[in-house]
Design an enzyme around this catalytic site. Structure first.
Site, PDB file in Angstrom:
ATOM      1  N   ASP A  27      14.540  20.025 -12.743  1.00 11.45           N
ATOM      2  CA  ASP A  27      13.936  20.317 -11.435  1.00 11.45           C
ATOM      3  C   ASP A  27      12.611  21.063 -11.581  1.00 11.45           C
ATOM      4  OD1 ASP A  27      13.794  20.259  -8.700  1.00 11.45           O
ATOM      5  OD2 ASP A  27      15.132  21.964  -8.372  1.00 11.45           O
ATOM      6  N   TRP A  32       5.468  22.463 -10.243  1.00 12.36           N
ATOM      7  CA  TRP A  32       4.650  22.668 -11.445  1.00 12.36           C
ATOM      8  C   TRP A  32       3.276  22.022 -11.252  1.00 12.36           C
ATOM      9  CZ3 TRP A  32       2.543  19.201 -15.027  1.00 12.36           C
ATOM     10  CH2 TRP A  32       2.047  19.784 -16.204  1.00 12.36           C
ATOM     11  N   HIS A  44       5.848  14.660 -12.428  1.00 15.99           N
ATOM     12  CA  HIS A  44       6.891  13.754 -12.931  1.00 15.99           C
ATOM     13  C   HIS A  44       6.473  13.158 -14.282  1.00 15.99           C
ATOM     14  CE1 HIS A  44       8.976  14.285  -9.251  1.00 15.99           C
ATOM     15  NE2 HIS A  44       8.182  13.564  -8.506  1.00 15.99           N
ATOM     16  N   THR A  73      21.151  10.406  -5.264  1.00 15.84           N
ATOM     17  CA  THR A  73      21.273   9.503  -4.096  1.00 15.84           C
ATOM     18  C   THR A  73      20.388  10.046  -2.968  1.00 15.84           C
ATOM     19  OG1 THR A  73      23.304  10.702  -3.580  1.00 15.84           O
ATOM     20  CG2 THR A  73      23.584   8.528  -4.488  1.00 15.84           C
ATOM     21  N   ASN A  75      17.605  11.644  -3.305  1.00 12.67           N
ATOM     22  CA  ASN A  75      16.173  11.496  -3.589  1.00 12.67           C
ATOM     23  C   ASN A  75      15.567  10.224  -2.976  1.00 12.67           C
ATOM     24  OD1 ASN A  75      16.430  12.994  -6.910  1.00 12.67           O
ATOM     25  ND2 ASN A  75      15.773  13.954  -4.994  1.00 12.67           N
ATOM     26  N   ARG A 201      21.541  25.973  -7.607  1.00  9.19           N
ATOM     27  CA  ARG A 201      22.523  25.094  -6.959  1.00  9.19           C
ATOM     28  C   ARG A 201      22.765  23.863  -7.821  1.00  9.19           C
ATOM     29  NH1 ARG A 201      18.185  25.284  -3.246  1.00  9.19           N
ATOM     30  NH2 ARG A 201      16.728  23.566  -3.564  1.00  9.19           N
TER      31      ARG A 201
HETATM   32  C1  IPE Z   1      18.126  17.550  -7.949  1.00 12.71           C
HETATM   33  O1  IPE Z   1      16.837  17.996  -7.662  1.00 12.71           O
HETATM   34  C2  IPE Z   1      18.079  16.111  -8.349  1.00 12.71           C
HETATM   35  C3  IPE Z   1      17.404  15.832  -9.613  1.00 12.71           C
HETATM   36  C4  IPE Z   1      16.962  16.714 -10.469  1.00 12.71           C
HETATM   37  C5  IPE Z   1      17.265  14.441  -9.930  1.00 12.71           C
HETATM   38  P1  IPE Z   1      16.299  18.062  -6.159  1.00 12.71           P
HETATM   39  O2  IPE Z   1      14.949  18.661  -6.215  1.00 12.71           O
HETATM   40  O3  IPE Z   1      16.396  16.723  -5.534  1.00 12.71           O
HETATM   41  O4  IPE Z   1      17.366  19.021  -5.494  1.00 12.71           O
HETATM   42  P2  IPE Z   1      17.288  19.914  -4.172  1.00 12.71           P
HETATM   43  O5  IPE Z   1      16.869  19.007  -3.071  1.00 12.71           O
HETATM   44  O6  IPE Z   1      16.277  20.969  -4.416  1.00 12.71           O
HETATM   45  O7  IPE Z   1      18.658  20.466  -4.008  1.00 12.71           O
HETATM   46  C1  IPE Z   2      12.635  17.044 -10.197  1.00  9.74           C
HETATM   47  O1  IPE Z   2      11.497  17.676  -9.717  1.00  9.74           O
HETATM   48  C2  IPE Z   2      12.495  15.551 -10.277  1.00  9.74           C
HETATM   49  C3  IPE Z   2      13.293  14.791  -9.309  1.00  9.74           C
HETATM   50  C4  IPE Z   2      14.135  15.295  -8.471  1.00  9.74           C
HETATM   51  C5  IPE Z   2      13.128  13.361  -9.300  1.00  9.74           C
HETATM   52  P1  IPE Z   2      11.191  17.746  -8.163  1.00  9.74           P
HETATM   53  O2  IPE Z   2      10.445  16.516  -7.779  1.00  9.74           O
HETATM   54  O3  IPE Z   2      12.419  17.995  -7.389  1.00  9.74           O
HETATM   55  O4  IPE Z   2      10.215  18.987  -8.106  1.00  9.74           O
HETATM   56  P2  IPE Z   2      10.238  20.157  -7.023  1.00  9.74           P
HETATM   57  O5  IPE Z   2      11.631  20.698  -6.988  1.00  9.74           O
HETATM   58  O6  IPE Z   2       9.842  19.554  -5.724  1.00  9.74           O
HETATM   59  O7  IPE Z   2       9.249  21.150  -7.537  1.00  9.74           O
HETATM   60 MG    MG Z   3      13.374  19.674  -6.784  1.00 10.48          MG
END
Ligand code: IPE
Ligand code: IPE
Ligand code: MG
Length: 259
Positions: A27, A32, A44, A73, A75, A201
């Site tokens: 995450d 970042w 990413h 799911t 995302n 979480r």
């Molecule tokens: C959890 O990250 C899912 C993945 C790392 C693929 P999210 O960024 O989607 O989670 P939430 O929404 O902060 O809980």
């Molecule tokens: C994790 O990074 C990658 C995926 C969930 C696909 P995030 O895209 O959730 O990055 P933040 O949490 O918004 O910084």
């Molecule tokens: Mg995230």
């Protein structure tokens, strides 16, 4: 962090007490990138480097299973442009990383609703899974279009269908048969789960499998997570006492008895 201290992290790890299975919620890519005035996709792309680092870092010390939460799911509800960019990145990465997987004798596996992925991704994924299926050093499982509640719901439906058809009795619906109906049926439960980016979480990841998993949270964003951070997390895990409901005295007694 100096190189000196990073080497000592690895050296301090007790290789006889390694977690067999590490699961990671990768995450913080978006934050970042944003912190540097860049687009989320830039985050990413840089997250892929961390995937390589951590995969090689795990294989190198003898971890047998690494499971990475790559796309949930939930995302799918992100802006279409981000979802498309993530899918394209996944496609390119799968094609590009096959050499690294073969070189490191790593088997690629996937859990989740793979059929929801774009056809090209699914095809590339299945091809690499097949090509690496005989590799034995480590299994790298990507959780893609994965949701733990969905996984558990599907297991419940399958068991209900078997019960209704008279194939199983009520008694045969137990912890073992539920585990056997999860996507992870061939993988041991993770001993260690890591989440980067300071969020505390689970976000619908391996809810059943993580019943007794040790959780490790770090402020580092995923693109900043490297081998040293991985080894630091393993060291932290090795300093914990896993009691599984028992008392500390019972655990120490068990250790004395097995020595
Ligand atoms: C959890 O990250 C899912 C993945 C790392 C693929 P999210 O960024 O989607 O989670 P939430 O929404 O902060 O809980
Ligand atoms: C994790 O990074 C990658 C995926 C969930 C696909 P995030 O895209 O959730 O990055 P933040 O949490 O918004 O910084
Ligand atoms: Mg995230």
């Amino acid at each position: 962090m100096s190189t000196g201290s990073s080497i000592s992290y690895k050296e301090k790890i007790d290789l006889s007490r390694l977690p067999q299975h590490i699961a990671i919620i990768m995450d913080g890519n978006g934050r970042w990138a944003k912190a540097q005035g860049k687009h989320r996709i830039f985050g990413h792309k840089n997250g892929v480097k961390a995937v390589r680092e951590v995969s090689e870092g795990c294989a190198e010390i003898g971890v047998k299973h690494l499971t990475l939460y790559a796309f949930s799911t939930e995302n799918w509800n992100r802006p279409k442009t981000e979802v498309n960019a993530l899918m394209e990145l996944l496609f390119l990465t799968i094609g590009r990383e096959i050499k690294t997987l073969q070189k490191n004798n790593i088997r690629l596996n996937a859990i989740g609703h793979i059929e929801d992925l774009p056809a090209a991704n699914k095809k590339a994924l299945l091809e690499v899974m097949k090509a690496t299926s005989k590799n034995t050093r480590m299994t790298l499982t990507l959780a893609l279009s994965y949701g733990s509640r969905e996984e558990l719901t599907e297991a419940a439906i399958k068991l209900a269908v078997d019960y209704k058809a008279g194939k199983i009795s009520l008694k045969e619906i137990n912890e073992q048969s539920i585990s056997n109906h999860l996507y992870t049926k061939d993988i041991p439960d993770p001993e260690l789960m890591i989440r980067t980016s300071g969020e505390h979480r689970i976000s619908n990841f391996l809810l059943w499998q993580a019943a007794y998993t040790e959780l490790y949270f770090t402020e580092k964003f995923w693109p900043e997570f490297d081998r040293q951070e991985l080894y630091k997390a393993i060291l932290d895990y090795q300093q914990r006492e896993r009691r599984f409901g028992k008392t500390s005295e019972q655990i120490n007694q068990q250790i004395t008895n097995t020595n």
